[in-house]
Design a protein around this motif. Sequence first.
Motif, short mmCIF file in Angstrom:
data_model
loop_
_atom_site.label_atom_id
_atom_site.label_comp_id
_atom_site.label_asym_id
_atom_site.label_seq_id
_atom_site.Cartn_x
_atom_site.Cartn_y
_atom_site.Cartn_z
N THR A 511 0.62 -1.09 -0.02
CA THR A 511 0.13 0.03 -0.15
C THR A 511 0.94 1.05 0.10
O THR A 511 2.02 1.55 0.76
CB THR A 511 -0.81 0.05 0.90
OG1 THR A 511 -1.55 -1.24 1.39
CG2 THR A 511 -1.52 1.15 1.15
N ILE A 512 0.42 2.36 -0.58
CA ILE A 512 1.37 3.32 -0.93
C ILE A 512 0.57 4.77 -0.28
O ILE A 512 -0.53 4.94 -0.28
CB ILE A 512 1.69 3.81 -2.25
CG1 ILE A 512 2.18 2.85 -3.19
CG2 ILE A 512 2.11 5.05 -2.32
CD1 ILE A 512 2.22 3.33 -4.55
N LEU A 513 1.57 5.09 0.88
CA LEU A 513 0.75 5.58 1.96
C LEU A 513 1.86 7.68 1.91
O LEU A 513 2.92 7.83 1.46
CB LEU A 513 1.10 6.01 3.27
CG LEU A 513 1.20 4.22 4.28
CD1 LEU A 513 1.82 4.05 5.56
CD2 LEU A 513 -0.57 3.68 4.59
N THR A 514 0.32 8.38 1.87
CA THR A 514 0.92 9.31 1.74
C THR A 514 1.72 10.18 -0.69
O THR A 514 2.66 10.54 0.38
CB THR A 514 1.23 11.08 2.37
OG1 THR A 514 2.55 10.02 2.62
CG2 THR A 514 0.91 9.94 3.65
N GLY A 515 1.73 9.21 -1.25
CA GLY A 515 2.42 8.70 -1.89
C GLY A 515 4.13 8.79 -1.88
O GLY A 515 4.53 9.30 -2.88
N LYS A 516 4.84 8.25 -1.03
CA LYS A 516 5.93 8.06 -0.99
C LYS A 516 6.26 6.72 0.16
O LYS A 516 7.52 6.55 -0.32
CB LYS A 516 6.75 9.65 0.17
CG LYS A 516 6.07 10.35 0.99
CD LYS A 516 7.15 10.95 1.46
CE LYS A 516 6.18 12.06 2.76
NZ LYS A 516 6.75 13.17 3.21
N HIS A 517 5.17 6.70 1.15
CA HIS A 517 5.97 5.92 1.76
C HIS A 517 5.64 4.16 1.07
O HIS A 517 3.68 4.10 0.57
CB HIS A 517 6.02 5.91 3.55
CG HIS A 517 5.64 6.76 3.84
ND1 HIS A 517 7.00 7.50 4.01
CD2 HIS A 517 4.80 8.21 4.77
CE1 HIS A 517 6.91 9.18 4.38
NE2 HIS A 517 5.90 9.42 5.31
#
Length: 571
Positions: A511-517
């Motif tokens: 899963t991509i969190l806030t576009g960077k994690h």
Amino acid sequence: MNRPVIIVPEISLSNWFDTGNQNDIEEQIIDAIVNKLEPDGHYSFFNSSLKDIPDPSSLKDISHAVDLFLSAINKKDRILIIGDYDVDGITSTALLIRFFRKVNFQNYDRFIPNRFQHGYGLTNKTVDIILSKNPNLVITVDNGITAKEEIKRIQNAGINVIVTDHHLPQESFLPNCVILNPKQETCEYPYKHLSGVGVVFLFLVAVRMELRKRGYWNNNQQEEPNLLEHLDLVALGTIADQVPLLGLNRIFAKFGLDQMTKRIHESDSGEFYYYLKVFSEKLGINSFNSEVIAFNLAPMLNATGRMKDAEEGLSFLLSDNLQKASSRYQYLERLNQKRRKKQQSMSKKASKKAMSFVKKDKGIVVYDSTFHEGLIGVIASRLVDEFFFPCVVVTDGEPGILKASCRSKNENLMDILNECRDFMIQFGGHANAAGCSLKKENLVPFHERFTDICSEIIPKDKEYTIKATIEVELNMLTYGLINRLRVFEPYGQENRKPIFMLSNVKLPIPTILTGKHLKWSFERDLEMLFWNGAESLQHASTYDVAFTIGENIYRGERKRQLVVQSIVAGG
């Protein structure tokens, strides 16, 4: 392209794994980590006590410093504390001020140089400020060991000086005054690698011992201060300054963190701990560990010195009621958010520039006139984490002068910079973190020389090796193991969190969190996070993963959490 990276376990599954119950596996993992410790240091590591703090009497010049200090107090002379704008310097300053308050001494002042107006430590601009305050005694904390000419100027004005510092002395720059620094060659104190606040704490222990001998507390009908109550500041500065968390530093950190946790759970925590109450409430913290300091409290305090003025951070630590602490916290957090935003923008810009260099060079020098001087050290560290090459980040300082921060992982920066000395005004620091200044016209030749030296010492296609402590499988990462690992806390320099390794593991879609994690979910209560990993992860069928393990409790939900240190295509 980035430097090739491989992950190598010091102990592989084939070398240690025995079939058996989970308890046996956990025991083997803990034993493997224990065996990495120095054999003669096992007992002190796991059984450290406050009684193990060595008598400060073996510190060179300690008796002279105590006599000079107490003479000034007895005569009610004006005492001026000169601090530093990082957390170590701020906490050192706060510790001395707490002591003055406990002994009801009021004729003191403090000054922390502003990095943008005065530079670091005892510069001539700082000396101008000192002389204008007309003190009788100056005490430096976390600075001063190389300020020979500046201190001579202070002394020529009839002012006594005590230097307390922990940075490496240079004989040619050593001031002719009373100096407390365990790194002096002729100092016999057994612990050399203290923080600045650790040196100040030992100084105050010696001061209290002498006052006790003189019957000060009885004669003045005062209660003798319990210095151990101030280990919160010592732990904070020690952890933030990244000195080795072994020996005495481990004692300071361990019992200081315990003190911090104790204070936030007391209904009346005392006059000095409002900052802890507010900080813990704002972040929902129930206990303190080294990670809370390193990733939350220390960056917020450091932001004051990096972005504006460290006096703001000092005021927060010295808050004498909840209202002041809360108001100052809000200001610090706004400043920290501004720092984060600026840092993210700079980091992205620096990474893009660095990308063009690593295709041909094995060292990185990035210059941008818009970079914030207070953040270039952080950006250099980020570039090293991304590219694994020695990095220098440069920005404008005074007219015609450039300021630079240098970082490295494996290569010795001081050796590299020494080869570039013809192009610099000055440089200094440590093997993995240094700073320098140079004339603007020397940037290009400095850049060329720096990258040439890096190419000489880093062979073509030399891989950067990340050493994991031990190779494991996912089913071994239990709550029982997490609980057992707590005996190694607090973590820090030379006592890093154990790094585990998964080899040739197939990973689910993250899963991509806030576009960077990135976040992978393996089981309901087992997850893996890769901070800022969205751009760097390369697609592969299997991966080698280096990670640390901990526990995340959020809104009452408990999860085992793996945090990726590095991830590469599996072999």
